[in-house]
Design an enzyme around this catalytic site. Sequence first.
Site, PDB file in Angstrom:
ATOM      1  N   LYS A  80       8.813  39.628-141.508  1.00  0.00           N
ATOM      2  CA  LYS A  80       7.718  40.590-141.705  1.00  0.00           C
ATOM      3  C   LYS A  80       7.480  40.779-143.200  1.00  0.00           C
ATOM      4  O   LYS A  80       8.440  40.922-143.965  1.00  0.00           O
ATOM      5  CB  LYS A  80       8.106  41.922-141.053  1.00  0.00           C
ATOM      6  CG  LYS A  80       6.980  42.946-140.985  1.00  0.00           C
ATOM      7  CD  LYS A  80       7.472  44.240-140.315  1.00  0.00           C
ATOM      8  CE  LYS A  80       6.372  45.252-140.106  1.00  0.00           C
ATOM      9  NZ  LYS A  80       6.877  46.492-139.474  1.00  0.00           N
ATOM     10  N   SER A 155       3.274  48.137-136.165  1.00  0.00           N
ATOM     11  CA  SER A 155       2.794  47.372-137.282  1.00  0.00           C
ATOM     12  C   SER A 155       3.241  45.905-137.284  1.00  0.00           C
ATOM     13  O   SER A 155       2.593  45.067-137.897  1.00  0.00           O
ATOM     14  CB  SER A 155       3.270  48.018-138.588  1.00  0.00           C
ATOM     15  OG  SER A 155       4.679  47.979-138.694  1.00  0.00           O
ATOM     16  N   SER A 179       7.228  50.232-134.512  1.00  0.00           N
ATOM     17  CA  SER A 179       6.631  49.005-135.049  1.00  0.00           C
ATOM     18  C   SER A 179       7.344  47.710-134.669  1.00  0.00           C
ATOM     19  O   SER A 179       6.804  46.625-134.890  1.00  0.00           O
ATOM     20  CB  SER A 179       6.533  49.087-136.574  1.00  0.00           C
ATOM     21  OG  SER A 179       5.520  49.994-136.934  1.00  0.00           O
TER      22      SER A 179
END
Lengths: 493, 106
Positions: A80, A155, A179
């Site tokens: 990420k 996210s 997330s």
Amino acid sequence: MSSLTSLTAARLAALIRTGEVSSEEVTRAHLDQIAAVDDRVHAFLHVDTDRALEVARRVDAKRRAGAPLGPLAGVPVAVKDLFAYVGAPTTCGSRMLENWCPPYNAAVTERVLAADMVILGKTNLDEFAMGSSTETSAFGPTHNPWDLARVPGGSGGGSAAALAALEAPVALGSDTGGSIRQPAAVTGTVGIKPTYGGVSRYGAVAMASSLDQPGPCARTVLDAALLHQVIGGYDPRDATSIDAPVPDVVAAAQSPDVAGMKIGVVKEFGGEGFEPGVERRFHEAVAALAGAGAEIVEVSCPYFPLALGAYYLIMPSEVSSNMARFDAMRYGRRVGDDGTRSVEDVMRASRGAGFGAEVKRRIILGTYALSSGYYDAYYGSAQKVRTLIIQDFRAAFSTVDVLMSPSTPTTAIRIGEPLTDLMAGYKADLCTIPSNLAGIPAGSFPAGLSDNGLPVGVQVMAPVLADDRVYRVGSALEALLEPRFAPLTKEAR
Amino acid sequence: MECPVALTSTDVARLADLARIDLTVKELEQFAGELGVVLDAVAQVSAAARPDIVPTSHALNLTNVFRDDVVRPSMPLADVFAMAPAVEQDGDSTWFRVPRILGEAA
């Protein structure tokens, strides 16, 4: 060998260890898959092709030389884009950090590299991880491999979509209010938020520090556990890191036995606002666990409905403080520095230009919640509700081993779908937020498809440092429920 | 405690000033409406916060964490300055260059 991309990380590691395939072949297969599908999925913000192949060749050489290899040696991983990785941009999906390359590695980056894993690239996310759809990324949304017109959650939508599209076997995520788990749920993948302090936050760009927790994303429970073991454990550079052994999550992920286990179903998470297909899959999953010998009881957590409200005061308050570091002085975007404007004017202009709407909104909200005269009513009250949520969990875990709920109230929404109001979008994290407020471990596991053919996730929550229980129940669910694969996955099979 | 839930664009402008963010007129109006909705939704939080409840700032009961004060290698300065918006160099020394920090014109 395109089929290499549909294998689990555990299997790939075994094949690499015995020399049946090389890490270079495995890495190349995933890079090829990225090249084939990522123009449609947009899971990656940066693909680190040359270095990935170089690392893979190094691992292969190490194996040939008989050097000891880690449990996931040679296996590719997607990261990420809020974890620092030297030599590649870390943008956080923001214009503020566009083209910014960090001068040091995050702890999780260091650990996957030390374990001889191969970093494929950096995955898309909502700007600074603020969002539930990956649509607030300054670099465009990620598309859900199940239906490219839909969001992959957020996210960490990039990491989850990369797994569902077979672009990576495992990925790193971070979970502040859901997330990791919410994207896992809507992409039919596995996502675990470890106990707060279980995985170091060093080098993870902070959003809300008392809630942020890095964790593993995978397609299978065992793969998540193997990655958890690689990244977990004490790190003195994170002052909130827990100085205790990582729970034996790998053994738990291989123990799908729930006989005699007491499972509490959270009464407050269902009914109005929940998609009927989500509720049906959830109840089927619970029934399957009952069939396997678990004892199911309904548990009331009366303060859970207040968690969303408390979160939307605590999180923006911490955001407004953390985002103050982006002052355009030592790194990041600077605009309007024409030699005549003051430092404050340049700061204002840079932050106005560098941050997107959702980041600005949360900074303003946090500034308000912390401002003189309102602090007690907002931030102070939210901290008290946080106490009540922790008490709810404590009471529940005095009678049950784990708690379960749907991971999300609905399946994936359409990209650009207009919301009735701001809070409607925030409700995507309704079920995942309480565990962040309490710091407990929780995971989302695939539970089949809703009536619209989109994936549903179920959530398992356990007491602090009992991460292994999350994996044990997850592994039972995986054994009991039929696996489903995204259309892009089928294409590659 | 009673919370005021209506935010005007003037309120948002004041908050944006405190947070050092330039907002457009459109953003000021949009945020005023949206943040009002959020504050409305969180009003129940204040209602539940009885005076006898101890607030929690952190999920773990952590006290201060100490370590030995030992010299360790720092990040290579060249790597740090490489990402700076502006630097000034004089011989072997490098500085971050920032806009003027005093009120008077430079």
